[in-house]
Design a protein around this motif. Structure first.
Motif, PDB file in Angstrom:
ATOM      1  N   PHE A   5      -7.066  -7.568   2.068  1.00 28.99           N
ATOM      2  CA  PHE A   5      -6.113  -7.374   3.159  1.00 28.99           C
ATOM      3  C   PHE A   5      -5.088  -8.496   3.127  1.00 28.99           C
ATOM      4  O   PHE A   5      -5.265  -9.512   2.453  1.00 28.99           O
ATOM      5  CB  PHE A   5      -6.825  -7.427   4.516  1.00 28.99           C
ATOM      6  CG  PHE A   5      -7.882  -6.382   4.727  1.00 28.99           C
ATOM      7  CD1 PHE A   5      -7.539  -5.065   5.002  1.00 28.99           C
ATOM      8  CD2 PHE A   5      -9.225  -6.714   4.662  1.00 28.99           C
ATOM      9  CE1 PHE A   5      -8.509  -4.102   5.206  1.00 28.99           C
ATOM     10  CE2 PHE A   5     -10.207  -5.759   4.865  1.00 28.99           C
ATOM     11  CZ  PHE A   5      -9.848  -4.453   5.142  1.00 28.99           C
ATOM     12  N   HIS A   7      -3.024 -10.537   6.321  1.00 32.44           N
ATOM     13  CA  HIS A   7      -2.758 -10.600   7.762  1.00 32.44           C
ATOM     14  C   HIS A   7      -2.378 -12.024   8.148  1.00 32.44           C
ATOM     15  O   HIS A   7      -2.999 -12.989   7.699  1.00 32.44           O
ATOM     16  CB  HIS A   7      -3.994 -10.178   8.563  1.00 32.44           C
ATOM     17  CG  HIS A   7      -3.735 -10.074  10.041  1.00 32.44           C
ATOM     18  ND1 HIS A   7      -3.073  -8.996  10.605  1.00 32.44           N
ATOM     19  CD2 HIS A   7      -4.018 -10.922  11.068  1.00 32.44           C
ATOM     20  CE1 HIS A   7      -2.980  -9.180  11.918  1.00 32.44           C
ATOM     21  NE2 HIS A   7      -3.538 -10.340  12.219  1.00 32.44           N
ATOM     22  N   MET A  68       6.660  -9.329   4.541  1.00 32.24           N
ATOM     23  CA  MET A  68       6.336  -8.329   3.537  1.00 32.24           C
ATOM     24  C   MET A  68       6.613  -8.848   2.125  1.00 32.24           C
ATOM     25  O   MET A  68       5.871  -8.529   1.187  1.00 32.24           O
ATOM     26  CB  MET A  68       7.110  -7.035   3.792  1.00 32.24           C
ATOM     27  CG  MET A  68       6.788  -6.388   5.125  1.00 32.24           C
ATOM     28  SD  MET A  68       5.008  -6.113   5.368  1.00 32.24           S
ATOM     29  CE  MET A  68       4.675  -4.840   4.176  1.00 32.24           C
ATOM     30  N   ARG A  71       3.777 -11.108   1.367  1.00 30.88           N
ATOM     31  CA  ARG A  71       2.579 -10.338   1.030  1.00 30.88           C
ATOM     32  C   ARG A  71       2.607  -9.934  -0.441  1.00 30.88           C
ATOM     33  O   ARG A  71       1.598 -10.041  -1.145  1.00 30.88           O
ATOM     34  CB  ARG A  71       2.469  -9.093   1.909  1.00 30.88           C
ATOM     35  CG  ARG A  71       1.204  -8.279   1.620  1.00 30.88           C
ATOM     36  CD  ARG A  71       1.055  -7.075   2.521  1.00 30.88           C
ATOM     37  NE  ARG A  71       1.906  -5.957   2.129  1.00 30.88           N
ATOM     38  CZ  ARG A  71       1.763  -4.716   2.605  1.00 30.88           C
ATOM     39  NH1 ARG A  71       0.834  -4.451   3.500  1.00 30.88           N
ATOM     40  NH2 ARG A  71       2.568  -3.748   2.205  1.00 30.88           N
ATOM     41  N   ASP A  92      -3.657  -2.259   4.015  1.00 29.46           N
ATOM     42  CA  ASP A  92      -3.258  -2.709   5.345  1.00 29.46           C
ATOM     43  C   ASP A  92      -4.511  -2.825   6.204  1.00 29.46           C
ATOM     44  O   ASP A  92      -5.520  -2.136   5.965  1.00 29.46           O
ATOM     45  CB  ASP A  92      -2.293  -1.698   5.982  1.00 29.46           C
ATOM     46  CG  ASP A  92      -0.873  -1.846   5.476  1.00 29.46           C
ATOM     47  OD1 ASP A  92      -0.629  -2.706   4.599  1.00 29.46           O
ATOM     48  OD2 ASP A  92       0.010  -1.087   5.930  1.00 29.46           O
ATOM     49  N   THR A  93      -4.453  -3.646   7.221  1.00 26.42           N
ATOM     50  CA  THR A  93      -5.641  -3.854   8.061  1.00 26.42           C
ATOM     51  C   THR A  93      -5.937  -2.667   8.971  1.00 26.42           C
ATOM     52  O   THR A  93      -6.988  -2.633   9.611  1.00 26.42           O
ATOM     53  CB  THR A  93      -5.472  -5.116   8.927  1.00 26.42           C
ATOM     54  OG1 THR A  93      -4.237  -5.026   9.665  1.00 26.42           O
ATOM     55  CG2 THR A  93      -5.443  -6.373   8.068  1.00 26.42           C
ATOM     56  N   ASP A  94      -5.033  -1.687   9.028  1.00 20.46           N
ATOM     57  CA  ASP A  94      -5.288  -0.493   9.836  1.00 20.46           C
ATOM     58  C   ASP A  94      -5.680   0.704   8.962  1.00 20.46           C
ATOM     59  O   ASP A  94      -5.498   1.851   9.343  1.00 20.46           O
ATOM     60  CB  ASP A  94      -4.089  -0.137  10.720  1.00 20.46           C
ATOM     61  CG  ASP A  94      -2.780  -0.029   9.946  1.00 20.46           C
ATOM     62  OD1 ASP A  94      -2.805  -0.191   8.704  1.00 20.46           O
ATOM     63  OD2 ASP A  94      -1.726   0.204  10.577  1.00 20.46           O
ATOM     64  N   GLY A 135       0.869   0.875   2.130  1.00 16.17           N
ATOM     65  CA  GLY A 135      -0.351   0.436   2.819  1.00 16.17           C
ATOM     66  C   GLY A 135      -1.585   0.430   1.959  1.00 16.17           C
ATOM     67  O   GLY A 135      -2.597  -0.186   2.310  1.00 16.17           O
ATOM     68  N   TRP A 176      10.555  -6.479   6.474  1.00 14.87           N
ATOM     69  CA  TRP A 176       9.966  -5.147   6.688  1.00 14.87           C
ATOM     70  C   TRP A 176      10.571  -4.149   5.718  1.00 14.87           C
ATOM     71  O   TRP A 176      11.741  -4.281   5.342  1.00 14.87           O
ATOM     72  CB  TRP A 176      10.198  -4.697   8.130  1.00 14.87           C
ATOM     73  CG  TRP A 176       9.141  -3.752   8.627  1.00 14.87           C
ATOM     74  CD1 TRP A 176       9.296  -2.428   8.934  1.00 14.87           C
ATOM     75  CD2 TRP A 176       7.763  -4.045   8.860  1.00 14.87           C
ATOM     76  NE1 TRP A 176       8.103  -1.882   9.345  1.00 14.87           N
ATOM     77  CE2 TRP A 176       7.133  -2.852   9.311  1.00 14.87           C
ATOM     78  CE3 TRP A 176       6.990  -5.195   8.722  1.00 14.87           C
ATOM     79  CZ2 TRP A 176       5.773  -2.775   9.624  1.00 14.87           C
ATOM     80  CZ3 TRP A 176       5.636  -5.138   9.034  1.00 14.87           C
ATOM     81  CH2 TRP A 176       5.057  -3.938   9.490  1.00 14.87           C
ATOM     82  N   ASN A 215      -4.384   7.679   1.289  1.00 10.03           N
ATOM     83  CA  ASN A 215      -3.618   6.928   2.295  1.00 10.03           C
ATOM     84  C   ASN A 215      -3.177   7.901   3.385  1.00 10.03           C
ATOM     85  O   ASN A 215      -2.014   7.933   3.778  1.00 10.03           O
ATOM     86  CB  ASN A 215      -2.413   6.268   1.620  1.00 10.03           C
ATOM     87  CG  ASN A 215      -1.730   5.229   2.474  1.00 10.03           C
ATOM     88  OD1 ASN A 215      -2.102   5.023   3.630  1.00 10.03           O
ATOM     89  ND2 ASN A 215      -0.713   4.580   1.919  1.00 10.03           N
ATOM     90  N   HIS A 236      -5.085   5.948   7.114  1.00 12.28           N
ATOM     91  CA  HIS A 236      -4.182   4.880   7.560  1.00 12.28           C
ATOM     92  C   HIS A 236      -3.733   5.171   8.991  1.00 12.28           C
ATOM     93  O   HIS A 236      -3.033   6.153   9.240  1.00 12.28           O
ATOM     94  CB  HIS A 236      -2.984   4.829   6.609  1.00 12.28           C
ATOM     95  CG  HIS A 236      -2.156   3.608   6.747  1.00 12.28           C
ATOM     96  ND1 HIS A 236      -1.127   3.300   5.868  1.00 12.28           N
ATOM     97  CD2 HIS A 236      -2.174   2.588   7.642  1.00 12.28           C
ATOM     98  CE1 HIS A 236      -0.568   2.171   6.225  1.00 12.28           C
ATOM     99  NE2 HIS A 236      -1.175   1.723   7.313  1.00 12.28           N
ATOM    100  N   LYS A 238      -1.381   4.272  11.318  1.00 14.46           N
ATOM    101  CA  LYS A 238      -0.100   3.585  11.478  1.00 14.46           C
ATOM    102  C   LYS A 238       0.418   3.704  12.907  1.00 14.46           C
ATOM    103  O   LYS A 238       0.190   4.710  13.578  1.00 14.46           O
ATOM    104  CB  LYS A 238       0.925   4.174  10.506  1.00 14.46           C
ATOM    105  CG  LYS A 238       0.555   4.019   9.041  1.00 14.46           C
ATOM    106  CD  LYS A 238       1.628   4.593   8.134  1.00 14.46           C
ATOM    107  CE  LYS A 238       1.663   6.111   8.180  1.00 14.46           C
ATOM    108  NZ  LYS A 238       2.608   6.687   7.198  1.00 14.46           N
TER     109      LYS A 238
END
Length: 279
Positions: A5, A7, A68, A71, A92-94, A135, A176, A215, A236, A238
């Protein structure tokens, strides 16, 4: 297999809601892949305690203005450190892993492609399309993946200065959307004449993984049934759909408990049954 991940938290303290979401994501991974490693890529300040059951926390310089981009730099550095043929799934963490992650064919890098109905997604009319969703991103350790990720970072630096993108993102895209523009810039031309499952970019084999399986995302407010998860490997959550993540995670837990109970009962009945042919 490694799951990684990224974050960061303002002030260094992970908010309660984010912590709970990450815990669900980690639990989903541990359930599907008990022997995997789970790694958190983060900045130099954000604190993660032992409650999240992470195997490692890897720190890199990062700011919210360029999060981003930072990342992608962290991901490229992580790929640099992979052993040959070692697999990492960047999430992604979600994102919730709902079943073991497997692939039909080997590749160097895997990117997730939006469904046909969404492949022309763009932030505004006239903006470049973003057919890839960032993601979920997969890499196999080796020289080809290392070169592709390094090139992705260089492409990010270049497109951030693009007048066409600046028309829609006056502050640039390092904060972003930039990762998806990078993937589109590098790999989008391969989608012009169809949806190939694999292509060769420079010397890297790149697999186009369907979002429907790897995803998948639900529409906010959508009622979700267990059968909606059939054929999905990762889901995901989102934006506004994040509230559905604990609901789906709990439903999956209950389903697995019922399934395990049923299998145990079946095994007990088989063990108790007399041998075939006995009166």
């Amino acid at each position: 297999m490694i799951f990684a991940f990224f974050h960061t938290a303002r002030g260094g303290e992970v908010e309660k809601g984010d912590r709970e979401m990450i815990a669900l994501a980690v639990d989903g991974i541990r359930t599907a892949h008990p022997d995997c490693r789970v790694v958190m890529l983060t900045d130099e300040q954000t604190s993660f305690d032992g409650s999240l059951e992470l195997d490692a926390v890897v720190r890199h310089p990062a700011t919210f203005d360029t999060v981003m981009y930072d990342r992608m730099v962290a991901q490229a550095a992580f790929v640099d450190g992979l052993a040959d043929d070692e697999m990492v799934v960047f999430l992604d963490t979600d994102v919730l892993v709902v079943r073991p992650v497997t692939f039909a064919r080997p590749f160097d890098v895997g990117v997730t492609v939006r469904p046909t109905a969404e492949i022309g997604f763009r932030v505004a009319e006239g903006a470049p399309p973003m057919p890839f969703q960032g993601g979920v991103l997969v890499a196999r350790g080796g020289a080809a993946a290392r070169r592709l990720f390094r090139k992705a970072v260089g492409t990010y630096d270049r497109i951030d200065l693009s007048p066409k993108l600046r028309a829609f993102h006056p502050d640039g895209v390092k904060g972003w959307y930039g990762d998806q523009y990078v993937l589109s810039s590098m790999l989008g031309p391969y989608l012009v004449e169809g949806r190939p499952s694999q292509v060769t970019y420079d010397d890297a084999v790149v697999s186009f993984l369907p979002c429907d399986r790897y995803n998948h995302s639900f529409v906010p407010g959508q009622k979700i049934h267990v059968w909606d998860l059939l054929g999905r490997t990762m889901v995901h959550f989102k934006g506004e759909s994040k509230v559905l993540m604990p609901v789906v995670a709990d439903a999956l837990r209950q389903l697995k408990e019922v399934s395990a109970g049923y299998m145990a009962a079946q095994e007990h009945e088989r063990a108790a049954a007399p041998p075939c042919g006995d009166a």
